[in-house]
Each structure stands twice: as structure tokens, then as C-alpha cells.
Write an enzyme that holds these catalytic residues in place. Structure first.
Site, PDB file in Angstrom:
ATOM      1  N   CYS A 121       0.861  -1.158  -0.029  1.00  0.00           N
ATOM      2  CA  CYS A 121      -0.080  -0.196  -0.018  1.00  0.00           C
ATOM      3  C   CYS A 121       0.925   1.281  -0.039  1.00  0.00           C
ATOM      4  O   CYS A 121       1.469   1.624   1.116  1.00  0.00           O
ATOM      5  CB  CYS A 121      -0.965  -0.215   1.191  1.00  0.00           C
ATOM      6  SG  CYS A 121      -1.722   1.540   1.695  1.00  0.00           S
TER       7      CYS A 121
ATOM      8  N   CYS B  83       0.100   3.999   2.551  1.00  0.00           N
ATOM      9  CA  CYS B  83       0.344   3.521   4.076  1.00  0.00           C
ATOM     10  C   CYS B  83       1.660   3.951   4.153  1.00  0.00           C
ATOM     11  O   CYS B  83       1.989   4.476   5.416  1.00  0.00           O
ATOM     12  CB  CYS B  83       0.318   1.896   4.187  1.00  0.00           C
ATOM     13  SG  CYS B  83      -1.406   1.160   3.769  1.00  0.00           S
TER      14      CYS B  83
END
Length: 209
Positions: A133, A136
Site C-alpha cells: 500500500c 500507507c
């Protein structure tokens, strides 16, 4: 494997990846069932992908296996040191999941220690993330900085949703990064997306005061 199997390429890729990461300790071989009928009959291949480790019939597993289970099977059926290796891995895991009293950095949160962490820390922010991700990775340094700046007031933790499906399912985490904010053992807020430090800090101060 068979050419028509939609899951076989992923199974082969996983097996090859484990072999590469083992640095020569594990070898991976892809066998097409229709071209190797003797092997297919020997191991009673009825569906694919099917994995066999060291020719041990007890090791046979059918279908696309989760990486963690596949690695465990490789160790179990491929190494005489399985018990020793697993004991060392368990000790390593326990150390990584230890919840320090006053953390100055995000602690590792898992399905196993999540409830303990929620009970232990008066205010806890859980950063739900995954390795793949990109947003993230933008949130990570913000969480790390806040963990240091608010040491003793707010605890921060990181939970990898790919490896901890229990908590991800419990809180219906469909998008990441997701921040779960707990106070007094109760979920008081949820924030989705890559928040800037100022925006996240504003939310936290509302709950802290």
C-alpha cells in the site's frame, strides 16, 4: 499443474519465490500433470494446483495455499529441524509482539495481542496497513513521529491487515490506511486515508482532552 488452471501460475510463483528466498536450501519444480501421468497417478492428483514436498504423501495439499501455511509445510516436511526452527520463530514472534509499557515508537499489533493492547493502553491508535500500500508508506512516518512526541499520552501500533485477517474482519477494514482510535478500551473514531500530520493530530487532541 495444468495449462488451463487459473490458480496454478500463482502457486508456481509462490513456490519459486520460497526457493529463491531460501538461497539454495529449497528447490522448486513445476510438473505438468498431463505430461507426467506416472507422477499424477502416484500422488493421486485429482485437482490442481497440488503441492508435494520431498515426495511425502502426507505433505500433499491441493489448491492455492496461503504463503504462511506453505512455508510451514516446507519446514515441516523438508527439514529434520522443524521443531527447533518453529521454536525459534515463536520466540522471535513473541519478542516482536511484546507490548512495552510506555512505547516511544509504534508497537506491533497482531490478531494475537490486539485485545491485550486495547486493554493495556488508555489511548491507542492502530495504523492498519499492508506492505503493498503506497498511501500507507506516506502515513508511516507521521505515525512514528507522533508516537515519539506523544509518548506516555498516546500509544501507537501498526497492524498488517494481510497477516492479521481476524482484526481486519472484525472492524470491516476495506480500505487502507485505516486508523482505529481507542480510548478506555473502546473504539471512539476511525479515519481512512493518508492524513497529514496536522489533520491527524487535531483529531487525536479532540479525543485526548
Amino acid at each position: 499443474v495444468t495449462p488451463s488452471c487459473p490458480y496454478c501460475p500463482r502457486a508456481v510463483l509462490l513456490a519459486h519465490q520460497i526457493a529463491i528466498e531460501s538461497k539454495g536450501r529449497v528447490e522448486s519444480e513445476c510438473v505438468e500433470a498431463s505430461e507426467n501421468m506416472d507422477l499424477a497417478m502416484k500422488f493421486n492428483v485429482r485437482s490442481v494446483p497440488q503441492q508435494v514436498i520431498n515426495g511425502d504423501r502426507d505433505s500433499i495439499s491441493t489448491g492455492l495455499q496461503p504463503e504462511a501455511k506453505f512455508v510451514d509445510d516446507v519446514l515441516r516436511y523438508g527439514s529434520s529441524r522443524f521443531a527447533e526452527i518453529m521454536e525459534a520463530e515463536e520466540a522471535k514472534r513473541a519478542l516482536a509482539e511484546k507490548l512495552v509499557d510506555v512505547p516511544a515508537a509504534p508497537v506491533t499489533i497482531t490478531d494475537r495481542n490486539f485485545d491485550e493492547a486495547v486493554r493495556k493502553y488508555p489511548m491507542l491508535v492502530v495504523d492498519c496497513w499492508a506492505e503493498w500500500c503506497a498511501p500507507c508508506r506516506m502515513v508511516a512516518p507521521v505515525v512514528e513521529a507522533l508516537a515519539q512526541d506523544y509518548q506516555g499520552r498516546i500509544a501507537f501500533g501498526k497492524l498488517d491487515v494481510d497477516h492479521n485477517p481476524g482484526i481486519a474482519g472484525r472492524y470491516q477494514i476495506m480500505s487502507i490506511p485505516t486508523l482505529l482510535i481507542f480510548k478506555g478500551g473502546r473504539l471512539v473514531d476511525t479515519k481512512i486515508g493518508a492524513l497529514l500530520r496536522h489533520d491527524l493530530e487535531e483529531v487525536l487532541l479532540e479525543h485526548l482532552n
